[in-house]
Write an enzyme that holds these catalytic residues in place. Structure first.
Site, short mmCIF file in Angstrom:
data_model
loop_
_atom_site.label_atom_id
_atom_site.label_comp_id
_atom_site.label_asym_id
_atom_site.label_seq_id
_atom_site.Cartn_x
_atom_site.Cartn_y
_atom_site.Cartn_z
N ASP A 191 0.85 -1.18 0.01
CA ASP A 191 0.21 0.16 -0.13
C ASP A 191 0.98 1.30 -0.11
O ASP A 191 0.47 2.39 -0.47
CB ASP A 191 -0.94 0.03 1.03
CG ASP A 191 -2.05 -0.86 1.02
OD1 ASP A 191 -2.00 -1.48 -0.02
OD2 ASP A 191 -2.86 -0.99 2.04
N GLY A 192 2.07 1.12 0.45
CA GLY A 192 2.97 2.18 0.33
C GLY A 192 3.27 2.96 -0.79
O GLY A 192 3.51 4.10 -0.91
N ASP A 200 -3.54 10.32 23.95
CA ASP A 200 -2.45 10.42 22.96
C ASP A 200 -2.35 11.30 21.60
O ASP A 200 -1.32 11.42 21.18
CB ASP A 200 -2.07 8.95 22.64
CG ASP A 200 -1.31 8.03 23.85
OD1 ASP A 200 -1.54 8.75 24.98
OD2 ASP A 200 -1.15 6.96 23.93
#
Lengths: 376, 376, 376, 376
Positions: free
Chosen positions: D127-128, D253
């Protein structure tokens, strides 16, 4: 201080700085066998074995026949079966089975008392067989060895193929045990004239044989007791008390009070974390709560929970015990739940830790994933 | 059989049917004090009291001065404070404080050893003060009485207004205790030449004073130890072992290993269920796991967890202990975690159950909702 | 390119590099009014107003009487009410009401057709009044203005106090609209001889008046359609199809198919994310699924869902529509669900965004917390 | 009214009862191509093809060489590659590759502008590669055809084996498209003297080429923009505004603002529901929020989000865009996010629905379970 392998934590140090310590009160000290060292031993050789097989599943018949024949012919044990088992026409057509059929001892569920008659239980099939065993023995439960057919279950760790070696091994006393705690549940009816008798001095309900006369209201569950809204389209309002204190009110589809064993059954579907069966705790999980913040909680095993319909609730609720015995809980009634002293001694295939994690992976696909593949 | 009020479950019956029982092994029997009966007693009157106040919060100054003055003038106790406390210029301008300042005993965190010198701890401020007390006492911890200023915290149950009566009450020995278990964490470095010495006979790492020479690798935490990916944009692969067995691999932002006390801190934000601090358990919660099925788990308090970087992971990880002491965990290193024998004896304002549920409601708005309003 | 305020995204650029573009097919281009600019206008002045009040709640009576009287006396409108409303003895004792009673037009739910007779709807009470309005108008729905009494609801944004100014304002055409999409649900029975007629050329079921003869099987819902296991203790197996393709099978307590409006009703209790009512989507949420990985999904508004009992399921299921009209779904039956062209035009008190977030805070306590307090 | 197959819902009826309708404002009507009918067409035959391959993965080399050779020799296309690709020594040892090497056109990422030079993109790997393609084309993106090697990815639906037939098919214009919306993100610095110029008349930031001078602050993301606390041990307080209105404050976070495409990436790990890429929406998901009730929300695609550090926050935050371009967000800075008009036209292997559900099953094991096995 040198630790030994233990599932309980090490006994906590009870001196706090130079002056503080815990008040001694010997009545309050419990002797707990370390779960990691819980191994089965036989006081005398087991003779009477109860075989429970999954119902309505013809694939169980062949293993059942093999097992029963071997127990009788090779091990010379007395084999008990529920009398309804013999009603299966497929079984009656099997020649091998007919040869041993007359040596079987049968009993009728709900009519014959098995207490003190059974030394050992073997289950064949799914997790339901163990729930059934739990139901049959509402007090002390003989050791249970449970085989899965097909794939591993949470409560059925043994594979059937070389069953002879495995059963022999257990009969010789080589087995780790998981003591699966059960919840003792009592419905106290508003109009019960015996209500006062049911309560102990300190307001808790005693676990005694006097309830023999009211079997429907004193029930041990291995997985969970569920309170739900039943057929009502409206939501119940349920009040939850813990050791007599009002903790919260539940608005939603219902509430699950489960053992650690039950945490991986219905509770996990309702969003709960999963608890190892040796943790002494009770889990309380809401079913589709209206409040976004109603996260499940885990409380110490020794508390007593009381559940009742909120006085201002429009509806009643329904209670069921390990999926059975469904009944209505009316305004003014209460359900009391606490941990029973009678656990189910469930024999491990490997050990407490390995058996549990294998079940998580196999039954719940816990954290099974395609590593890194979709993430690049 | 008549139960008494107990937070532990009743001692389970250890005979299973006519023949089965648990193998006796007296070394494996633990004596457990019932949490419900844990009350503080003083072996001798406490004299040395450590007062910990929240840092960088000027609203704490006035209560701090009142308390210290009262302890010295009225109770004739020896009051200890961290020397950095005296650096606050606002404090030095206060006349009441200057009058008692010279009677204070000071110590330097990290340089002076407080072991066996402190009889009693009073905390003023937020939950962080209790984490700091835990940090100061890595072995036996004196009883801790914690006041919140403003609103109730999980670890700070006492209100400050009539503090005199409340402290007097505790000094006279009228107090319920919650023993908050801590996790003992050790990082075993790959290249440590002492590695063999660190392991006990059975492969577990001993909790002994020989670690005094490696203070950074033997740390007790009250809330949790967190393993995360640190500044790396890539996800860590972390291997998780339990009692030596590989349980699963974690792929995600990280992993939280927490005490029951810590279950309501970081773990709950990561989706965990909430566990009462008296349940003897360790909670393992993934942080943003890639697997949809990686639900948090609760294991018995006595297991030993080992965490290491997966050999095929591109990245290292970072470990922090109750939010401090952050350090890198390299390939080949491992973090071992188990329950310590040194809990934090935390004094209850009411009792174990009420204090916890009040905190859930107050700090987490647990199941607080507008009743029925939006649902009609 | 300069964007204007729009709730829809800007129209996406449809040329991709020098050569690629989207195939032109004018039949497939939809003209969508930007939700942010959806404002009510009146083609001619509204005359007939239907007033719906919450049932069985005496606190609504006084506002109801004030409103009805004002609409008739001051605004000279024709006020319609459900005839059952007049059965309330408390209402009949009220002198002010008796004075206007004879000017009311009544209808009987289920017998009189309101289509094209009502210009405007005013609801008084809880969200249930809007569900009821949705039920009355199965095709085009007149604009709805909904007042809460007590506290804000998701569907009832207006406060009652200065109702005169607010209603006047709306009647003058100053109002933002939220078009709340509805789901059109049809149960196709296995044995229906009309089954072939129900299907359009492309296999989808048409939204046409021919279903007028089967009113029970063509139902529009504003919140959700729920498929559950009903009274069965066993879990259903439900097959889910999307545009004809088998997507997954559901094993658990059931399945919720909801509009974005319904995402904050039952779906959120089952764990779904919350979707603004202007997002053109359908949400599919399992109820207590057995699979840990069965996360809710959101699909485009235009798909057609088909739900049926798995052929190998032991049980049937039950279907209910906005909590009503509960009926059994048998083996071979199927439930078809898609977005209707008839939304509920719900008048905003402020605007689409503010109304929604105010409801989230008020009704669900969304992210309401005690800032920083318990975290120090 | 007869519906056609459409992923958009049918155009909603805009007359409400006899009098009500939506105010006409032609400027506010959008023409939306039905996603279900989005098919690729070529205005002129594509000539220039950019091939992107996964980096640091030697298993991609052989398919890469096959593909490039075939595109040049058989299809007579001009093949572009990033110049760094040629630095791979393994590639330079390959004889087949050397034969075509000189026909390749190379460019340098960050230096050469590809706008209007590329007709077609082929991705090989994870997917990168698609995230990288998105990064290269910050305005109009040529159609992208993405092959997975190994197993199916969310963004890489094509199998490589018969790639020749599949590419030929697409080049001939037979392909369904998913238009994957992107988020346009701009960091407005407190001290930027150009701040006023950045704002449009209505307070929104325009998507214009004037930002060419500030490339670091105008970024399109395909998955998500993440705001987190960075290396700080303390939690950020982040204020979230929607169309100018303060919606909520985030304590935890961090926060994920994602496209529907990104809902199955980081957001799903943080607990979000999964959204089909054709739903016009933006998802907002907190990371480990302190509030139990901070559930993810889905808002219409056209809103503008503004995120800034709360004035009273002790800490700053860090922002990253599709995992890159990490930078600090200081007090007074703000991040503006809205949907871009430039989607990524991603070519489907089958169709929009099938491709997505296949990815859910393959990449996330969505609702994959052992049927009924562990439940009996």
């Amino acid at each position: 201080f040198r630790r030994t392998r233990s599932l309980n934590a090490p006994s906590p140090f009870q001196q706090f700085g130079p002056c503080g310590r815990i008040m001694k009160n010997s009545a309050m000290v419990m002797q707990i066998q370390d779960p990691a060292s819980q191994r089965l031993t036989w006081y005398k050789p087991p003779l009477a074995v109860l075989v429970i097989k999954k119902v309505r599943d013809s694939t169980v018949l062949s293993p059942f026949i093999q097992l029963v024949e071997w127990l009788i012919e090779e091990k010379h044990m007395v084999v008990w079966v529920e009398s309804a088992v013999l009603d299966d026409p497929l079984l009656m057509e099997d020649k091998k089975f007919l040869a041993v059929k007359d040596k079987l001892v049968t009993f009728k569920d709900g009519r014959d008392d098995l207490t003190d008659r059974i030394d050992f239980i073997i289950c064949l099939g799914g997790d339901g067989t163990l729930l059934y065993a739990s139901l049959l023995f509402q007090q002390s439960v003989p050791p249970v060895m449970a085989f899965h057919l097909g794939s591993l279950g949470f409560l059925t760790p043994f594979q059937f193929n070389n069953f002879q070696d495995q059963v022999t091994n257990v009969l010789e006393g080589h087995a780790a045990l998981t003591l699966r705690s059960r919840l003792r549940c009592i419905i106290v009816r508003r109009n019960s004239k015996d209500e006062r008798r049911d309560e102990g001095q300190n307001g808790k309900v005693a676990e005694s044989s006097t309830f023999g006369t009211l079997p429907s209201t004193n029930i041990l569950v291995l997985n969970e007791v569920v309170i739900d809204r039943g057929p009502s389209p409206y939501l119940s309002n349920i009040d939850l008390f813990l050791d007599g204190k009002h903790i919260t009110s539940v608005q939603g589809d219902g509430l699950i009070v489960s053992t650690p064993t039950g945490s991986t059954a219905y509770a996990v579907a309702a969003g709960a974390s999963m608890i190892h069966p040796s943790v002494p705790a009770i889990m309380v999980t809401p079913i589709c709560p209206h409040s976004l913040s109603f996260r499940p909680i885990v409380v110490p095993a020794g508390v007593e929970l009381k559940i009742s319909i909120s006085p201002d609730s429009r509806n009643t609720s329904w209670v069921s015990f390990d999926g059975r015995n469904r009944q209505e809980l009316l305004h003014g009634d209460s359900l009391r739940v606490t941990t029973s002293i009678y656990p189910v001694p469930s024999i491990c295939a490997q050990d407490q830790i390995s058996d549990w994690f294998d079940s998580l992976a196999e039954c719940l696909h816990w954290n099974v994933r395609k590593r890194q593949k979709c993430l690049d």
